[in-house]
Design an enzyme around this catalytic site. Structure first.
Site, PDB file in Angstrom:
ATOM      1  N   GLU A  84       0.563 -17.723   6.488  1.00  0.00           N
ATOM      2  CA  GLU A  84      -0.575 -17.261   7.539  1.00  0.00           C
ATOM      3  C   GLU A  84      -0.953 -18.053   7.761  1.00  0.00           C
ATOM      4  O   GLU A  84      -1.548 -18.411   9.130  1.00  0.00           O
ATOM      5  CB  GLU A  84      -1.409 -16.286   6.205  1.00  0.00           C
ATOM      6  CG  GLU A  84      -0.743 -15.040   5.263  1.00  0.00           C
ATOM      7  CD  GLU A  84       0.509 -15.355   4.113  1.00  0.00           C
ATOM      8  OE1 GLU A  84       0.305 -16.826   3.994  1.00  0.00           O
ATOM      9  OE2 GLU A  84       1.346 -14.894   3.529  1.00  0.00           O
TER      10      GLU A  84
ATOM     11  N   HIS B  86      -4.176  -6.275  -2.924  1.00  0.00           N
ATOM     12  CA  HIS B  86      -3.479  -5.672  -1.563  1.00  0.00           C
ATOM     13  C   HIS B  86      -3.643  -4.405  -1.099  1.00  0.00           C
ATOM     14  O   HIS B  86      -3.817  -3.560  -1.381  1.00  0.00           O
ATOM     15  CB  HIS B  86      -2.074  -6.211  -2.456  1.00  0.00           C
ATOM     16  CG  HIS B  86      -1.253  -6.608  -2.646  1.00  0.00           C
ATOM     17  ND1 HIS B  86      -1.344  -7.575  -3.576  1.00  0.00           N
ATOM     18  CD2 HIS B  86       0.207  -7.019  -1.423  1.00  0.00           C
ATOM     19  CE1 HIS B  86      -0.540  -8.327  -3.211  1.00  0.00           C
ATOM     20  NE2 HIS B  86       0.441  -8.415  -2.480  1.00  0.00           N
TER      21      HIS B  86
END
Lengths: 427, 321, 335
Positions: free
Chosen positions: C72, C141
């Site tokens: 990321e 999440h």
């Protein structure tokens, strides 16, 4: 599980009471029905019984404290040292009502306590929008009752109050009076008697309004009119207030205490008064009148308007009238509605004003140089010396309605109305 | 690769400018005239100049908190840099960036960076642009040995290798990451070895020797420009000054520093090489020294009297219109 | 002309239009192709973890739709570098929760390079990211972290509440020359709505009044707009009419729209599916008290998730999220 003990509301108009003393000590046992504490309200003492058995666990109010109805006074628990959180309990049960509200139109009922609003004791929460609106409309925030949670004053409360005030007539000194009006033409002021509002002239008003602008003047403490809670209500002030309602020459019609105000007005501002009408007047309040007005004030504080009306009926109406069931019941309803609009807290002060005025104008009647109609009633128990008033005033004419009682304008409505109309037309 | 006389003079001038610039700054800071955190490049000039000699304005370079050398090597205006350090409106970043964020994208200098390792993905992105737009430009990243322990170093090299990007990753291994010797925190002897994990080409240069850097950097840059993929170029070097100005340098042996400063100075190294080979005269070099000295005096004088930024500029350039 | 599309399809359409109209627009992220070796038979692309980017690699090729490693920080940093040097990248941060591993490229690079460099560089970067709860994706999440990016100067943060706005806002975000975080709330992913055909943009920084009523203002964004609208219907049955304001843009924030509805009703409730501290709901409440004080007839209330991570069990997650019923209760209790 603790039980809340709150300042009771003994009577429709009771707003607050003084805790005089506790009959039981904190931690002691009390049985259901036993006297738990004594309060005083409107000069009357009342012993209040415990609504449940148990132990007096906590006391919130001390002897001498004056608190609104609904205020949490104490808690009764099932053990003298039971687990108890005074603040949480108060939070949950305190239902102190706010400042007195005008009887019509009525704002929302007593608000539930807020869960989160934090205010110091005695300070009501005010929504910022309400504050701003009050500034813009120039109304006094302190006098506005709050209908929001925790007694919060909302924007709507301010608007309602402002509309109310807009309908009042300012008579000086920041005081506004409720002055219902009807008709058009030369103005006629109607001044009601002790403890009633202008609806006592209901029988005369339609006919008068066909030829005149009729202005019913509800004095301070009556109906929506302000009640600044000064020590007394001098009759002279009632007269000055009435004169301030409209400019120019006026016909003045007063009944009973209203007639006293009319006499004052005629003496203080003679140039304004075109004609005077005194219905069952007095210049000296005799012992019976004084006793009745005092009792009136007490009963108003403790009982419902209907009960008050029933108690007053025999003093205001003739035996013949009382014998008519239908008329009597109708009379009760009408009188109850009227007396309900007078603040019990004002009555005592108005009575004091009446007593103070009594006897002060006996010799001045001769100075009144205004065409006057005096209406006396043959069966009037409260002001039987009305004829003497007619004699004392130089330009007075007297109408005697032999059969009627003190409330002659109601009891002999047509006769009074016809004569009144002629009198007004002539002057 | 043979360098022309102009190229050699230019290389010396830039190295000398860097050295003089950093030395001046040290004086100014110690004299209380400059504020903020300053990290000086003295000793590493050969790396910046050796690499940037192959680059044009369209090639992109990113740097670290120790970025003055790369800026000067890439052609950023010295006076603008000095004004920036003085926090003036005439600074190359309008006084908004300061030492650790000096940049000039017109010269292909995508900034010094205050975050260790942050320039590495930025360079990777610039290389991606070059590849996708088929410009034949190259993106070069300068970073220290400490940055090679950052996750973003590994992520970027991994991606650059996957995509065969036109990038050269130049690690200036000066033996210390802040105050910690490299061998305490890097398990491999040569950082260039790390390229193997990404199947990436690597090379090791003597960072104190302009010519060695120039040679190896040239090869790596050519490879990149011709689509042969990225290279990790390790330059062994040494910073002569502290990690930051005011660093007491207690963590490094004085003799070691002295040895590098006396015997491995890249400017002295360059001078002796070009003199020996007869490529430049001593007078050429002294003339450049004098010009550099005057340039810096002017830069400081102008910076000291340049206008300060308007307060309203606090809110400008937060967003593009 | 419009037809019904899901939010995911609307986003896909926006990406296709953006990439068609500007060759500098590229898409990069983890599994944005998601198809392994496309050349093999019987193998198809996933087009992202919820299929949003499916079909784009076939149209625009592997040079412009790039699968990255699970990196990321590297991928976002690369996107920043590319944006600074002439491309117009759309980077996908698969779940907004992963901001934890890549905050620096957004916080210290994308947001600040232009400012620090005195205005000389532009970072026309868009970061698309899935946010919020509602799919039992559990604590790591399911977060709504837009309050972090909305608070960083130099970044813009937008969040659609319906498919049509998703398309228009994404096109506006891509074409904005600033780094824009485009949030895709899970709560509206499968929502279907009318989406106009063709190329259009929803302006960034402009809220939308989705419903009009004079008694109370319900302020929502993303997945809480449908919740607020349901609450408004329930309240209408009780005679209470609500304004529903869809913020659409968290930074820049349409402060005037918020103050206008507050002035109209005097009562404002913010509905935010994020946790309660330091969030958008608090920001809006502070604005009301700061600049709308004299309009306040009742306290400003915030309906948010509780101060806890997102629980897994469906019954817990449903209670965790704001609901129309909770909004109605809150409005009733205003008094």
């Amino acid at each position: 599980m603790a039980i809340p003990i709150s300042m009771p509301k003994l009577g429709m108009t009771m707003e607050e009471g003084t805790l005089l003393h506790w009959e039981v000590e904190v931690g002691a046992r009390v049985e259901k029905g036993e006297t738990l504490y004594v309060i005083e309200s409107e000069k009357t003492e009342a012993e209040i019984e415990a609504t449940a058995a148990g132990y007096l666990r906590h006391v919130y109010v001390e002897p001498g404290d004056v608190v609104p109805c609904g205020t949490l006074l104490a808690a009764i628990a099932d053990a003298p040292d039971a687990d108890f959180d005074p603040e949480a309990f108060r939070h949950e049960h305190d239902r102190a009502t706010t400042a007195p509200e005008p009887s019509a139109p009525a704002p929302a009922p007593a608000p539930a306590p807020a869960t989160d609003t934090r205010t110091e004791a005695g300070r009501r929460p005010v929504a910022p929008a309400a504050r701003k609106l009050a500034r813009e409309l120039e109304v006094d925030l302190e006098r506005i009752p709050g209908s929001g949670p925790g007694g919060r004053v909302t924007r709507e409360d301010v608007r309602t109050y402002a509309d109310l005030r807009a309908s009042l007539v300012e008579v000086g000194g920041g005081v506004g009076l409720e002055v219902p009006r009807l008709g058009a033409g030369d103005p006629v002021l109607l001044l009601p008697g002790f403890g009633t509002d202008v609806s006592s002239f209901a029988a005369q008003t339609p006919a008068l309004a066909e030829h005149h602008l009729v202005l019913g003047v509800n004095p301070q403490g009556v109906g929506l009119s302000d009640d600044p809670e000064l020590d007394t209500h001098p009759v002279s002030r009632a007269a000055a207030d009435a004169a301030a309602v409209i400019d120019g020459p006026i016909h003045v019609v007063g009944a009973s205490l209203g007639a006293a105000a009319a006499i004052e007005l005629a003496l203080e501002q003679p140039e304004r008064v075109r004609s005077l009408t005194l219905i069952t007047p007095f210049v000296r309040a005799d012992a019976r009148l004084q006793a009745v007005t005092e009792a009136w004030a007490r009963i108003a504080a403790e009982c419902s308007p209907e009960t008050l009306a029933r108690a007053l009926l025999p003093w205001l109406f003739s035996r013949d009238w009382l014998a008519d069931d239908t008329a009597r019941e109708r009379g009760v309803r009408g009188l109850a509605a009227s007396v309900a609009r007078v603040r019990a807290t004002a009555l005592g002060r108005i009575a004091a004003g009446l007593r103070a005025w009594s006897g002060t104008r006996v010799d001045d009647l001769a100075r009144i140089d205004i065409p006057t109609l005096v209406v006396v009633a043959g069966a009037d128990l409260l002001t039987p010396n009305g004829a003497a008033v007619a004699t004392a005033i130089p330009r007075a004419e007297c109408l005697e309605v032999r059969q009627a009682g003190h409330a002659v304008a109601v009891e002999a409505a047509e006769v009074v109305t016809d004569r009144l109309l002629s009198h007004l037309a002539a002057h | 690769m043979q360098l022309s006389r102009e190229q050699l003079l230019d290389a010396y001038a830039r190295m000398r400018t860097i050295r003089a610039f950093e030395e001046k700054l040290e004086e100014l800071v110690k004299g209380g005239k400059l504020g903020g955190f300053l990290h000086l490049y003295a000793g590493e000039e050969a790396v910046a100049v050796g690499v940037c000699s192959h680059l044009g304005d369209a090639d992109i370079v990113t740097s670290t908190h120790r970025g003055h050398g790369h800026c000067i090597a890439k052609g950023v205006d010295v006076k603008g840099m000095m004004a920036e350090l003085f926090g003036r409106a005439t600074g190359v970043c309008k006084g908004k960036g300061g030492s650790m964020h000096i940049a000039d994208v017109d010269r292909g200098m995508l900034g010094a960076n205050g975050i260790v390792g942050a320039g590495i993905p930025l360079t990777t992105g610039a290389a991606l642009t070059a590849k996708l737009k088929k410009t034949e430009n190259v993106a070069v990243c300068f970073f220290g040995d400490g940055a090679t322990n950052q996750g973003q170093f590994h992520e970027s090299l991994n991606m650059a290798a996957n995509w065969q990007l036109p990038a050269v990753y130049v690690v200036e291994n000066n033996g210390f990451g802040e105050f910690t010797p490299t061998e305490y925190v890097v398990p491999v002897k040569d950082i260039a070895e790390r390229a193997r994990s990404y199947a990436m080409r690597s090379d090791i240069a003597d960072g104190m020797d302009f010519f060695d850097v120039y040679q190896r950097a040239g090869e790596a840059i050519e490879r990149a420009r011709h689509g042969e993929g990225p290279t990790l170029l390790e330059c062994k070097t040494y910073r002569f000054m502290g990690h930051f100005v005011g660093d007491p340098l207690v963590y490094r042996p004085k003799e070691e520093a002295e040895d590098w400063i006396q015997n491995r100075d890249p400017l002295l190294n360059f001078e002796s090489k070009v003199s020996e080979a007869g490529m430049l005269e001593e007078s050429d070099l002294r003339e450049i020294d004098g010009a550099v000295s005057r340039l810096l005096e002017e830069a400081i004088a102008e910076a000291e009297t340049a206008p300060l930024p308007e307060l309203a500029s606090i809110l400008t350039d937060v967003y593009a219109e | 002309m419009s037809r019904k599309l899901s939010t995911g399809r609307a986003i896909n359409e926006a990406l296709a239009i953006a990439m068609e109209s500007d060759p500098d627009v590229i898409l990069l992220g983890e599994d944005v192709v998601g198809g392994g070796t496309l050349e093999a038979d019987g193998v198809d692309e996933m087009g992202g973890v919820v299929g949003t980017t499916k079909g784009l690699v076939k149209r625009f090729g592997r040079d412009r739709v790039l699968d990255t490693p699970i990196s990321e920080m590297g991928l976002l940093g690369t996107a920043v570098g590319a944006a600074a040097t002439g491309l117009r990248p759309v980077a996908e941060l698969m779940f907004m929760d992963f901001l934890g591993v890549c905050l620096d490229p957004l916080l210290n690079q994308a947001a600040k390079l232009r400012y620090m460099f005195g205005g000389k560089v532009r970072i026309p970067l868009t970061v698309r990211t899935l946010c919020g709860a509602g799919m039992q994706a559990a604590a790591q999440h399911s977060q709504s972290l837009y309050w972090i990016t909305a608070g960083i100067p130099g970044l813009k943060t937008v969040i659609p509440s319906n498919p049509a706005d998703a398309k228009g806002l994404l096109l506006a975000a891509i074409r904005d020359d600033n780094p824009v975080v485009f949030c895709e709330p899970k709560l509206i992913l499968n929502q279907v709505g009318e989406v106009p055909e063709g190329d259009y943009e929803v302006p960034i920084g402009v809220a939308h009044l989705a419903r009009q009523g004079g008694d109370v203002s319900l302020v929502g964004f993303g997945g809480t707009v449908p919740i607020a609208l349901r609450a408004a219907d329930l309240l209408a049955a009780e005679g209470i009419q609500a304004d529903v304001l869809d913020l659409r843009s968290l930074a820049p924030l349409d402060e005037e729209a918020i103050l206008t509805t507050l002035e109209k009703t005097g009562s404002l409730v913010v509905v935010d599916e994020a946790t309660p501290r330091c969030g958008i709901a608090s920001d809006v409440a502070a604005l009301c008290v700061d600049r709308g004080f004299d309009s306040l007839n009742t306290p400003v209330r915030r309906v948010t998730a509780p101060h806890a991570p997102v629980p897994f069990s469906a019954v817990l997650e449903q209670a965790y999220l704001p609901s129309a019923e909770r909004v109605v209760e809150t409005v009733r209790a205003l008094g």
